[in-house]
Scaffold this motif. Structure first.
Motif, PDB file in Angstrom:
ATOM      1  N   ASP A  29     113.655  49.004  62.996  1.00 49.00           N
ATOM      2  CA  ASP A  29     112.959  48.118  64.278  1.00 49.00           C
ATOM      3  C   ASP A  29     112.686  47.187  64.181  1.00 49.00           C
ATOM      4  OD1 ASP A  29     111.996  48.345  66.786  1.00 49.00           O
ATOM      5  OD2 ASP A  29     109.948  49.597  66.495  1.00 49.00           O
ATOM      6  N   PRO A  30     113.126  46.775  64.919  1.00 48.09           N
ATOM      7  CA  PRO A  30     112.766  44.612  65.512  1.00 48.09           C
ATOM      8  C   PRO A  30     111.901  44.224  65.895  1.00 48.09           C
ATOM      9  CG  PRO A  30     114.737  45.425  67.300  1.00 48.09           C
ATOM     10  CD  PRO A  30     114.450  46.617  66.370  1.00 48.09           C
ATOM     11  N   GLU A  31     110.996  45.358  66.091  1.00 50.52           N
ATOM     12  CA  GLU A  31     109.582  45.474  67.094  1.00 50.52           C
ATOM     13  C   GLU A  31     108.365  46.059  66.033  1.00 50.52           C
ATOM     14  OE1 GLU A  31     109.500  46.053  71.584  1.00 50.52           O
ATOM     15  OE2 GLU A  31     110.997  45.865  72.000  1.00 50.52           O
ATOM     16  N   SER A  32     108.952  46.423  64.888  1.00 50.03           N
ATOM     17  CA  SER A  32     107.996  47.027  64.299  1.00 50.03           C
ATOM     18  C   SER A  32     107.503  45.936  62.942  1.00 50.03           C
ATOM     19  CB  SER A  32     108.236  48.306  63.868  1.00 50.03           C
ATOM     20  OG  SER A  32     107.364  48.370  62.297  1.00 50.03           O
ATOM     21  N   ILE A  33     106.793  45.519  62.878  1.00 47.35           N
ATOM     22  CA  ILE A  33     106.796  44.176  61.530  1.00 47.35           C
ATOM     23  C   ILE A  33     106.319  44.285  60.384  1.00 47.35           C
ATOM     24  CG2 ILE A  33     103.685  44.040  62.457  1.00 47.35           C
ATOM     25  CD1 ILE A  33     103.634  41.055  61.114  1.00 47.35           C
ATOM     26  N   ASP A  34     105.718  46.329  60.905  1.00 50.90           N
ATOM     27  CA  ASP A  34     105.315  47.348  59.245  1.00 50.90           C
ATOM     28  C   ASP A  34     107.613  48.061  58.721  1.00 50.90           C
ATOM     29  OD1 ASP A  34     102.614  47.311  59.896  1.00 50.90           O
ATOM     30  OD2 ASP A  34     102.901  49.196  61.133  1.00 50.90           O
ATOM     31  N   GLU A  35     107.641  47.799  59.281  1.00 49.99           N
ATOM     32  CA  GLU A  35     109.281  48.204  59.232  1.00 49.99           C
ATOM     33  C   GLU A  35     109.893  47.151  58.552  1.00 49.99           C
ATOM     34  OE1 GLU A  35     112.136  49.886  61.045  1.00 49.99           O
ATOM     35  OE2 GLU A  35     110.778  51.552  62.338  1.00 49.99           O
ATOM     36  N   TYR A  36     109.909  45.483  59.262  1.00 51.90           N
ATOM     37  CA  TYR A  36     110.160  44.168  58.096  1.00 51.90           C
ATOM     38  C   TYR A  36     109.335  44.024  56.797  1.00 51.90           C
ATOM     39  CZ  TYR A  36     111.164  39.016  57.564  1.00 51.90           C
ATOM     40  OH  TYR A  36     111.089  38.033  57.013  1.00 51.90           O
ATOM     41  N   ILE A  37     107.962  44.334  56.721  1.00 52.48           N
ATOM     42  CA  ILE A  37     107.401  44.404  55.695  1.00 52.48           C
ATOM     43  C   ILE A  37     107.461  45.771  54.732  1.00 52.48           C
ATOM     44  CG2 ILE A  37     104.933  44.726  54.527  1.00 52.48           C
ATOM     45  CD1 ILE A  37     103.866  43.409  57.560  1.00 52.48           C
ATOM     46  N   ALA A  38     107.985  46.653  55.001  1.00 57.82           N
ATOM     47  CA  ALA A  38     109.110  47.825  54.405  1.00 57.82           C
ATOM     48  C   ALA A  38     109.785  47.130  53.352  1.00 57.82           C
ATOM     49  CB  ALA A  38     108.359  48.791  55.234  1.00 57.82           C
ATOM     50  N   VAL A  39     110.834  46.331  54.151  1.00 56.05           N
ATOM     51  CA  VAL A  39     112.200  45.699  53.749  1.00 56.05           C
ATOM     52  C   VAL A  39     111.629  44.220  52.833  1.00 56.05           C
ATOM     53  CG1 VAL A  39     113.770  47.188  54.480  1.00 56.05           C
ATOM     54  CG2 VAL A  39     113.101  45.164  55.701  1.00 56.05           C
ATOM     55  N   ASP A  40     110.765  44.415  52.404  1.00 58.46           N
ATOM     56  CA  ASP A  40     110.548  43.568  51.883  1.00 58.46           C
ATOM     57  C   ASP A  40     110.256  42.336  52.065  1.00 58.46           C
ATOM     58  OD1 ASP A  40     110.506  44.079  49.163  1.00 58.46           O
ATOM     59  OD2 ASP A  40     111.991  43.584  48.768  1.00 58.46           O
ATOM     60  N   GLY A  41     109.452  42.144  53.930  1.00 59.61           N
ATOM     61  CA  GLY A  41     109.379  41.554  54.911  1.00 59.61           C
ATOM     62  C   GLY A  41     108.202  40.404  53.975  1.00 59.61           C
ATOM     63  N   TYR A  42     108.219  39.160  54.891  1.00 56.82           N
ATOM     64  CA  TYR A  42     106.715  38.584  54.075  1.00 56.82           C
ATOM     65  C   TYR A  42     106.238  38.767  53.157  1.00 56.82           C
ATOM     66  CZ  TYR A  42     106.432  37.688  59.316  1.00 56.82           C
ATOM     67  OH  TYR A  42     106.779  37.525  60.597  1.00 56.82           O
ATOM     68  N   ALA A  43     107.377  38.581  51.776  1.00 56.56           N
ATOM     69  CA  ALA A  43     107.097  38.432  50.194  1.00 56.56           C
ATOM     70  C   ALA A  43     107.734  37.073  49.709  1.00 56.56           C
ATOM     71  CB  ALA A  43     108.400  40.098  49.577  1.00 56.56           C
ATOM     72  N   ALA A  44     108.556  36.352  50.463  1.00 56.87           N
ATOM     73  CA  ALA A  44     109.489  35.240  50.462  1.00 56.87           C
ATOM     74  C   ALA A  44     107.887  34.577  50.608  1.00 56.87           C
ATOM     75  CB  ALA A  44     110.453  35.066  51.105  1.00 56.87           C
ATOM     76  N   LEU A  45     107.398  34.931  51.637  1.00 54.05           N
ATOM     77  CA  LEU A  45     106.204  33.529  52.497  1.00 54.05           C
ATOM     78  C   LEU A  45     104.932  34.145  50.747  1.00 54.05           C
ATOM     79  CD1 LEU A  45     105.299  31.931  54.030  1.00 54.05           C
ATOM     80  CD2 LEU A  45     104.378  33.315  55.598  1.00 54.05           C
ATOM     81  N   GLY A  46     104.979  35.138  50.854  1.00 55.70           N
ATOM     82  CA  GLY A  46     103.807  35.693  50.313  1.00 55.70           C
ATOM     83  C   GLY A  46     103.833  34.787  48.616  1.00 55.70           C
ATOM     84  N   LYS A  47     105.273  34.928  48.016  1.00 55.48           N
ATOM     85  CA  LYS A  47     106.095  34.338  46.781  1.00 55.48           C
ATOM     86  C   LYS A  47     105.473  32.453  46.982  1.00 55.48           C
ATOM     87  CE  LYS A  47     110.053  33.641  43.796  1.00 55.48           C
ATOM     88  NZ  LYS A  47     111.155  34.140  43.572  1.00 55.48           N
ATOM     89  N   ALA A  48     105.813  32.177  47.935  1.00 54.30           N
ATOM     90  CA  ALA A  48     105.800  30.480  47.964  1.00 54.30           C
ATOM     91  C   ALA A  48     104.458  30.363  48.004  1.00 54.30           C
ATOM     92  CB  ALA A  48     106.657  30.163  48.766  1.00 54.30           C
ATOM     93  N   LEU A  49     103.728  30.470  48.738  1.00 54.09           N
ATOM     94  CA  LEU A  49     102.328  30.643  48.934  1.00 54.09           C
ATOM     95  C   LEU A  49     101.339  30.426  47.691  1.00 54.09           C
ATOM     96  CD1 LEU A  49     101.333  30.758  53.098  1.00 54.09           C
ATOM     97  CD2 LEU A  49     102.557  29.045  51.795  1.00 54.09           C
ATOM     98  N   THR A  50     101.648  31.699  47.068  1.00 49.90           N
ATOM     99  CA  THR A  50     101.088  32.109  46.000  1.00 49.90           C
ATOM    100  C   THR A  50     101.154  31.407  44.588  1.00 49.90           C
ATOM    101  OG1 THR A  50     101.810  34.026  46.094  1.00 49.90           O
ATOM    102  CG2 THR A  50      99.726  33.639  47.225  1.00 49.90           C
ATOM    103  N   SER A  51     102.570  31.252  44.734  1.00 54.66           N
ATOM    104  CA  SER A  51     102.839  30.915  43.094  1.00 54.66           C
ATOM    105  C   SER A  51     104.130  29.498  42.658  1.00 54.66           C
ATOM    106  CB  SER A  51     104.278  32.098  42.192  1.00 54.66           C
ATOM    107  OG  SER A  51     104.962  31.953  43.200  1.00 54.66           O
ATOM    108  N   MET A  52     104.133  28.870  43.873  1.00 54.97           N
ATOM    109  CA  MET A  52     105.018  28.263  44.373  1.00 54.97           C
ATOM    110  C   MET A  52     104.463  26.360  44.225  1.00 54.97           C
ATOM    111  SD  MET A  52     109.095  30.128  45.293  1.00 54.97           S
ATOM    112  CE  MET A  52     110.197  28.542  45.277  1.00 54.97           C
TER     113      MET A  52
END
Ligand SMILES: Cc1cc2nc3c(=O)[nH]c(=O)nc-3n(C[C@H](O)[C@H](O)[C@H](O)COP(=O)(O)O)c2cc1C
Ligand code: SF4
Ligand code: SF4
Length: 499
Positions: A29-52
């Motif tokens: 559902d494009p209007e659900s941030i939770d559904e985006y997070i459930a498919v690894d959404g914002y994981a890349a941002l987390g990875k970059a900001l915390t380990s790169m």
């Protein structure tokens, strides 16, 4: 008994496709941030900001081989490194969501179907280049995209994924929407920034390039929607994963808006290097009505055509340019033998005539004169000398225009003329349109051998151009005929043809 156990991937339409950019479209559902997070959404941002480090993010994008999907194919990592190298506390990230090519809706689908992946890609770009503010320039004709992006930005802010100190890393980044009013030229990067600044969207000379002096004269990284849509996946899965798909110099996938004379129209996402034949025959399901493939037009009004003799070409940036076409943003129009190549060049030129911003004489007046020449040719009034003038004018417009609109406007003419010179000559010398499209060069005739005198044609003719008595062969009065084609469609005996 029928077993419905085949997956979508097994269908002819999907089996050669690979969905990286469109991976979430129609799935979450494009209007659900939770559904985006459930498919690894914002994981890349987390990875970059915390380990790169920012430099590592730039290097990863460079190593992936990602090239800009907005048309030119400029290496994205290199573009980011130019902005990153600028020593300026204020920098910007801009997403080009103007998508003005006729028939193109690739970016629209991503914006509407997966808006968070654009936000994440832009935030990663901000981190990599040292920018803390970004703008998405989206055309106002995309109201659903505007609404969903707006909601996605608000939700990301509420979750702390935009704003201050994202992931506790000390990195601040926020995003704003700006609406475009639908001028094609506003998709050109300098015109787009001029428009965001609140001025009339006209291109400005380069250099200075946006990386040095872009939005509000600050170092700016500007990328296309589809380019940003790849970024988080690259950071999450690694450059090697991304680079494992595609050709030597064009990595990843490309989304095309497939249209024209093809059975399956719509958006398709295929690995770079997929052949045109595979797109036409397998993904596109072939040409309707038993007709033959004549050419494909890629790159919209800036692009060119690939003729049937080149159908086995592997689609990538460099192969297309080598053939006088270009990838463009992803419009792909398929043509069959009923398409007139002069007419198609005229269609695209009409678009650029209308959309020229008028700043340069070569583009403003040159494209108009070029259009008039094409009109003369399709009206059957062209001469061989006009063909020479046409070519000279094309070169002149290309060489003397400030921005890409004027520089590429003659491409559809040059490309169709170089690939189908005999078709242009047939219009000029024989006064015939071989595809039977240009009305001034057509005559509708009834074959008295085949005509049964059923009167169906006479009844459908809007101008009373057909006469004859029942059960006797009918005749068309060429002086009255407006060449609408209704009679030919109506005749059940195939007695009417275009000559
Ligand atoms: C007339 C004209 C219209 C353009 N329209 C678009 C557009 O709608 N979207 C887009 O991304 N790029 C468009 N471009 C290309 C941009 O100027 C720019 O090269 C691109 O957005 C850079 O992003 P990329 O490196 O990710 O491709 C256009 C260029 C020209 C000359
Ligand atoms: S080339 Fe055409 S669109 Fe571009 S600045 Fe000149 S007049 Fe405007
Ligand atoms: S092409 Fe149209 S106008 Fe001409 S004869 Fe047929 S129906 Fe009449």
């Amino acid at each position: 008994m029928v077993h419905y156990n085949a997956s979508l991937e097994d269908t002819e339409f999907y089996k050669l496709q690979r969905r990286v950019v469109l991976r979430n479209c129609g799935v979450i559902d494009p209007e659900s941030i939770d559904e985006y997070i459930a498919v690894d959404g914002y994981a890349a941002l987390g990875k970059a900001l915390t380990s790169m480090t920012p430099a590592q993010v730039v290097d990863e994008i460079k190593a992936s081989g990602l090239r800009g999907r907005g048309g030119g194919g400029f290496p994205t990592g290199m573009k980011w490194s130019f902005t990153a190298a600028q020593n300026n506390p204020v920098k910007y990230v801009v997403c080009n969501a103007d998508e003005g090519d006729p028939g193109a809706f690739m970016d629209r689908s991503v914006l509407e179907g997966d808006p968070h992946c654009i936000i994440e890609g832009m935030a990663l770009c901000g981190y990599a280049t040292g920018a803390h503010e970004g703008y998405v320039y989206v055309r106002a004709e995309y109201p659903i995209a505007v609404k969903r992006l707006g909601k996605a930005i608000e939700d990301a802010r509420a979750y702390g994924l935009l704003g201050k100190d994202i992931f506790g890393s000390g990195f601040d980044f926020d995003l704003y929407l700006r609406l475009g009013a639908g001028a094609f030229v506003c998709g050109e990067e300098t015109a787009l920034m001029t428009s965001i600044e609140g001025n009339r969207g006209e291109p400005r000379p380069r250099p200075p390039y946006p990386a040095v002096s872009g939005l509000f004269k600050k170092p700016t990284t500007e990328n296309n929607v589809e380019t940003f849509a790849n970024v988080a996946q690259i950071i999450l899965n690694g450059a090697d994963w991304f680079a494992s798909v595609g050709t030597e110099r064009s990595k990843g996938t490309k989304v095309f808006a497939l249209g024209g004379k093809i059975n399956n129209t719509g958006l398709v996402e295929v690995p770079m290097g997929t052949t045109l034949r595979q797109i036409v025959e397998v993904v596109g399901g072939g040409i309707p009505n038993g007709k033959h493939f004549k050419a494909a037009q890629t790159g919209g009004p800036s692009g060119g055509c690939i003729p049937a003799s080149m159908i086995d070409i592997e689609i990538d940036y460099d192969n297309l340019v080598a053939q006088g076409a270009m990838m463009g943003s992803g419009g792909m129009i398929i043509m069959d033998e009923d398409t007139c190549m002069v007419d198609i060049a005229k269609f695209f030129l009409q678009f650029t005539v209308d959309e020229s911003c008028g700043k340069c004489t070569a583009c403003r007046i040159g494209t108009k004169r070029l259009y008039e020449l094409l009109e003369k040719i399709t009206d059957g009034k062209g001469t061989l000398e006009d063909l020479d003038t046409m070519e000279t004018l094309c070169r002149y417009i290309k060489d003397n225009s400030l921005c890409g609109l004027g520089q590429t406007a003659p491409n559809p003419v040059l490309s169709t003329y170089s690939r189908f010179p005999e078709e242009y000559k047939a219009h000029v010398v024989d006064k015939k349109c071989p595809a039977g499209v240009c009305k001034s060069l057509l005559t509708y005739v009834i074959d008295p051998e085949k005509c049964k005198g059923c009167t169906a044609c006479a009844r459908v003719c809007p101008v009373g151009a057909i006469s004859g008595t029942v059960k006797e062969p009918h005749v068309i009065d060429a002086a009255k005929c407006i060449k609408c084609g209704s009679c030919m469609e109506r005749c059940k005996f195939g007695a009417i043809s275009k000559k």
